[in-house]
Motif scaffolding. Structure first.
Motif, PDB file in Angstrom:
ATOM      1  N   PRO A  28       0.534  -0.962   0.124  1.00 40.71           N
ATOM      2  CA  PRO A  28      -0.396  -0.276   0.027  1.00 40.71           C
ATOM      3  C   PRO A  28       0.709   1.002  -0.080  1.00 40.71           C
ATOM      4  CG  PRO A  28      -0.939  -1.638   1.394  1.00 40.71           C
ATOM      5  CD  PRO A  28       0.351  -2.161   1.167  1.00 40.71           C
ATOM      6  N   GLU A  29       0.377   2.237  -0.851  1.00 40.91           N
ATOM      7  CA  GLU A  29       1.206   3.203  -1.187  1.00 40.91           C
ATOM      8  C   GLU A  29       1.760   4.205   0.170  1.00 40.91           C
ATOM      9  OE1 GLU A  29       1.263   7.696  -3.496  1.00 40.91           O
ATOM     10  OE2 GLU A  29      -0.857   6.132  -3.211  1.00 40.91           O
ATOM     11  N   HIS A  30       0.598   4.343   1.051  1.00 42.53           N
ATOM     12  CA  HIS A  30       0.989   4.219   2.745  1.00 42.53           C
ATOM     13  C   HIS A  30       1.542   4.491   3.352  1.00 42.53           C
ATOM     14  CE1 HIS A  30      -2.225   2.131   3.699  1.00 42.53           C
ATOM     15  NE2 HIS A  30      -1.929   2.232   5.183  1.00 42.53           N
ATOM     16  N   ALA A  31       1.665   2.756   3.239  1.00 39.00           N
ATOM     17  CA  ALA A  31       2.830   2.067   3.938  1.00 39.00           C
ATOM     18  C   ALA A  31       4.364   1.889   3.473  1.00 39.00           C
ATOM     19  CB  ALA A  31       2.045   0.543   3.798  1.00 39.00           C
ATOM     20  N   THR A  32       4.629   1.551   1.756  1.00 38.64           N
ATOM     21  CA  THR A  32       6.079   1.829   1.228  1.00 38.64           C
ATOM     22  C   THR A  32       5.754   3.181   2.106  1.00 38.64           C
ATOM     23  OG1 THR A  32       4.536   2.395  -0.428  1.00 38.64           O
ATOM     24  CG2 THR A  32       5.342   0.086   0.054  1.00 38.64           C
ATOM     25  N   LEU A  33       5.976   4.422   1.741  1.00 44.57           N
ATOM     26  CA  LEU A  33       6.006   5.712   2.131  1.00 44.57           C
ATOM     27  C   LEU A  33       6.765   5.728   3.309  1.00 44.57           C
ATOM     28  CD1 LEU A  33       4.467   7.921  -0.347  1.00 44.57           C
ATOM     29  CD2 LEU A  33       6.389   6.687  -0.380  1.00 44.57           C
ATOM     30  N   ALA A  34       5.859   5.620   4.255  1.00 43.75           N
ATOM     31  CA  ALA A  34       6.185   5.371   5.851  1.00 43.75           C
ATOM     32  C   ALA A  34       7.194   4.775   6.373  1.00 43.75           C
ATOM     33  CB  ALA A  34       5.149   5.261   6.809  1.00 43.75           C
ATOM     34  N   CYS A  35       7.263   3.746   5.635  1.00 45.59           N
ATOM     35  CA  CYS A  35       8.663   2.449   5.540  1.00 45.59           C
ATOM     36  C   CYS A  35       9.877   2.800   4.787  1.00 45.59           C
ATOM     37  CB  CYS A  35       8.276   1.472   5.183  1.00 45.59           C
ATOM     38  SG  CYS A  35       9.188  -0.192   5.032  1.00 45.59           S
ATOM     39  N   TYR A  36       9.754   3.928   4.374  1.00 48.28           N
ATOM     40  CA  TYR A  36      10.664   4.402   3.527  1.00 48.28           C
ATOM     41  C   TYR A  36      11.285   5.271   4.101  1.00 48.28           C
ATOM     42  CZ  TYR A  36      14.020   7.614   0.600  1.00 48.28           C
ATOM     43  OH  TYR A  36      15.356   7.778  -0.081  1.00 48.28           O
ATOM     44  N   LEU A  37      10.491   5.903   4.725  1.00 48.02           N
ATOM     45  CA  LEU A  37      11.075   7.495   5.406  1.00 48.02           C
ATOM     46  C   LEU A  37      11.526   7.307   6.880  1.00 48.02           C
ATOM     47  CD1 LEU A  37       7.789   9.570   5.082  1.00 48.02           C
ATOM     48  CD2 LEU A  37      10.369  10.128   3.995  1.00 48.02           C
ATOM     49  N   LYS A  38      10.972   5.805   7.100  1.00 47.01           N
ATOM     50  CA  LYS A  38      11.553   5.731   8.631  1.00 47.01           C
ATOM     51  C   LYS A  38      13.342   4.705   8.163  1.00 47.01           C
ATOM     52  CE  LYS A  38      10.671   1.994  12.299  1.00 47.01           C
ATOM     53  NZ  LYS A  38       9.338   0.937  12.810  1.00 47.01           N
ATOM     54  N   ILE A  39      12.859   4.640   7.336  1.00 52.37           N
ATOM     55  CA  ILE A  39      14.369   4.284   7.094  1.00 52.37           C
ATOM     56  C   ILE A  39      15.509   4.909   5.924  1.00 52.37           C
ATOM     57  CG2 ILE A  39      15.824   3.222   4.720  1.00 52.37           C
ATOM     58  CD1 ILE A  39      13.518   1.009   4.681  1.00 52.37           C
ATOM     59  N   THR A  40      14.763   6.090   5.901  1.00 52.91           N
ATOM     60  CA  THR A  40      15.822   7.298   5.618  1.00 52.91           C
ATOM     61  C   THR A  40      16.258   7.999   6.685  1.00 52.91           C
ATOM     62  OG1 THR A  40      14.203   8.962   5.199  1.00 52.91           O
ATOM     63  CG2 THR A  40      15.106   7.706   3.045  1.00 52.91           C
ATOM     64  N   ALA A  41      15.646   8.599   7.960  1.00 54.18           N
ATOM     65  CA  ALA A  41      15.349   8.828   9.411  1.00 54.18           C
ATOM     66  C   ALA A  41      16.313   7.938  10.265  1.00 54.18           C
ATOM     67  CB  ALA A  41      13.958   8.840  10.390  1.00 54.18           C
ATOM     68  N   ASP A  42      16.724   6.539  10.022  1.00 53.51           N
ATOM     69  CA  ASP A  42      17.273   6.167  11.102  1.00 53.51           C
ATOM     70  C   ASP A  42      19.457   6.389  10.575  1.00 53.51           C
ATOM     71  OD1 ASP A  42      19.126   3.784  11.864  1.00 53.51           O
ATOM     72  OD2 ASP A  42      17.450   2.234  11.105  1.00 53.51           O
ATOM     73  N   LEU A  43      19.923   6.755  11.466  1.00 54.62           N
ATOM     74  CA  LEU A  43      20.650   7.480  11.230  1.00 54.62           C
ATOM     75  C   LEU A  43      21.763   6.374  10.945  1.00 54.62           C
ATOM     76  CD1 LEU A  43      21.258   9.215  14.815  1.00 54.62           C
ATOM     77  CD2 LEU A  43      21.007  10.151  11.917  1.00 54.62           C
ATOM     78  N   ARG A  44      21.809   4.790  10.802  1.00 52.83           N
ATOM     79  CA  ARG A  44      22.041   4.123  10.932  1.00 52.83           C
ATOM     80  C   ARG A  44      22.380   3.556   8.793  1.00 52.83           C
ATOM     81  NH1 ARG A  44      19.930  -1.381  13.259  1.00 52.83           N
ATOM     82  NH2 ARG A  44      18.088   0.080  12.339  1.00 52.83           N
ATOM     83  N   HIS A  45      21.918   4.250   8.298  1.00 54.79           N
ATOM     84  CA  HIS A  45      21.918   4.187   7.134  1.00 54.79           C
ATOM     85  C   HIS A  45      22.019   6.023   6.284  1.00 54.79           C
ATOM     86  CE1 HIS A  45      17.948   1.714   7.706  1.00 54.79           C
ATOM     87  NE2 HIS A  45      19.462   0.608   7.680  1.00 54.79           N
ATOM     88  N   THR A  46      22.654   5.381   5.522  1.00 53.18           N
ATOM     89  CA  THR A  46      23.569   7.275   4.632  1.00 53.18           C
ATOM     90  C   THR A  46      23.150   7.358   3.100  1.00 53.18           C
ATOM     91  OG1 THR A  46      25.312   5.303   4.331  1.00 53.18           O
ATOM     92  CG2 THR A  46      25.262   7.466   7.108  1.00 53.18           C
ATOM     93  N   ASP A  47      23.238   8.286   2.441  1.00 52.06           N
ATOM     94  CA  ASP A  47      23.111   8.646   0.873  1.00 52.06           C
ATOM     95  C   ASP A  47      22.023   7.971   0.818  1.00 52.06           C
ATOM     96  OD1 ASP A  47      24.027   9.370  -1.193  1.00 52.06           O
ATOM     97  OD2 ASP A  47      25.585   7.817  -1.240  1.00 52.06           O
ATOM     98  N   CYS A  48      20.724   8.145   1.655  1.00 55.04           N
ATOM     99  CA  CYS A  48      19.013   6.936   1.138  1.00 55.04           C
ATOM    100  C   CYS A  48      19.366   8.122  -0.377  1.00 55.04           C
ATOM    101  CB  CYS A  48      18.651   7.106   1.649  1.00 55.04           C
ATOM    102  SG  CYS A  48      18.737   5.851   3.410  1.00 55.04           S
ATOM    103  N   ARG A  49      18.851   6.913  -0.916  1.00 57.19           N
ATOM    104  CA  ARG A  49      18.295   8.097  -2.841  1.00 57.19           C
ATOM    105  C   ARG A  49      17.300   6.741  -2.748  1.00 57.19           C
ATOM    106  NH1 ARG A  49      22.637  10.976  -5.608  1.00 57.19           N
ATOM    107  NH2 ARG A  49      24.144  11.214  -3.923  1.00 57.19           N
ATOM    108  N   LEU A  50      15.813   7.917  -3.414  1.00 55.88           N
ATOM    109  CA  LEU A  50      14.604   7.154  -3.592  1.00 55.88           C
ATOM    110  C   LEU A  50      14.821   7.290  -5.796  1.00 55.88           C
ATOM    111  CD1 LEU A  50      12.039   6.086  -2.943  1.00 55.88           C
ATOM    112  CD2 LEU A  50      11.300   8.327  -3.972  1.00 55.88           C
ATOM    113  N   LEU A  51      15.008   5.706  -5.978  1.00 51.71           N
ATOM    114  CA  LEU A  51      15.297   5.786  -7.036  1.00 51.71           C
ATOM    115  C   LEU A  51      14.518   5.914  -8.268  1.00 51.71           C
ATOM    116  CD1 LEU A  51      18.709   2.948  -7.110  1.00 51.71           C
ATOM    117  CD2 LEU A  51      18.364   5.798  -7.349  1.00 51.71           C
TER     118      LEU A  51
END
Length: 105
Positions: A28-51
């Motif tokens: 679902p669009e809202h769930a996938t976007l929320a998950c992506y935002l959670k990933i990008t906010a996690d400091l363990r992840h760097t240089d996140c890009r939506l391709l």
């Protein structure tokens, strides 16, 4: 993460190799976007890009809770191009086509 993904209907694939991770989130669009935002906010992840962001008729990884593939097979050289995509951009369809080949091998 897998339990949460199952609860909200997210499937996909996590691919690792050449110093990069590439992830496909489907659901679902809202769930996938929320998950992506959670990933990008996690400091363990760097240089996140939506391709690529697209509405699709059917999932590519419907039977995958969040499958993990390591780029160790014959398509490893193709995966190395992700470094170039990360630095210089590229066609949005290229990562998706790479993932299709990866799961077919």
């Amino acid at each position: 993460a897998r339990a949460f993904n199952a609860e909200v209907g997210i499937t996909g694939l996590l691919l690792h190799g050449a110093g990069c991770f590439l992830q496909v989130l489907e659901g679902p669009e809202h769930a996938t976007l929320a998950c992506y935002l959670k990933i990008t906010a996690d400091l363990r992840h760097t240089d996140c890009r939506l391709l690529s962001l697209a509405l699709v008729q059917r999932r590519l990884f419907n039977d995958w809770s969040m499958g993990l593939l390591d780029a160790t097979s014959g398509w490893k050289a193709d995966f190395g191009r992700l470094g170039a995509l990360r630095c210089h951009g590229g066609a949005a369809s290229e990562p998706v086509e790479l993932l299709k080949r990866a799961v077919q091998d």
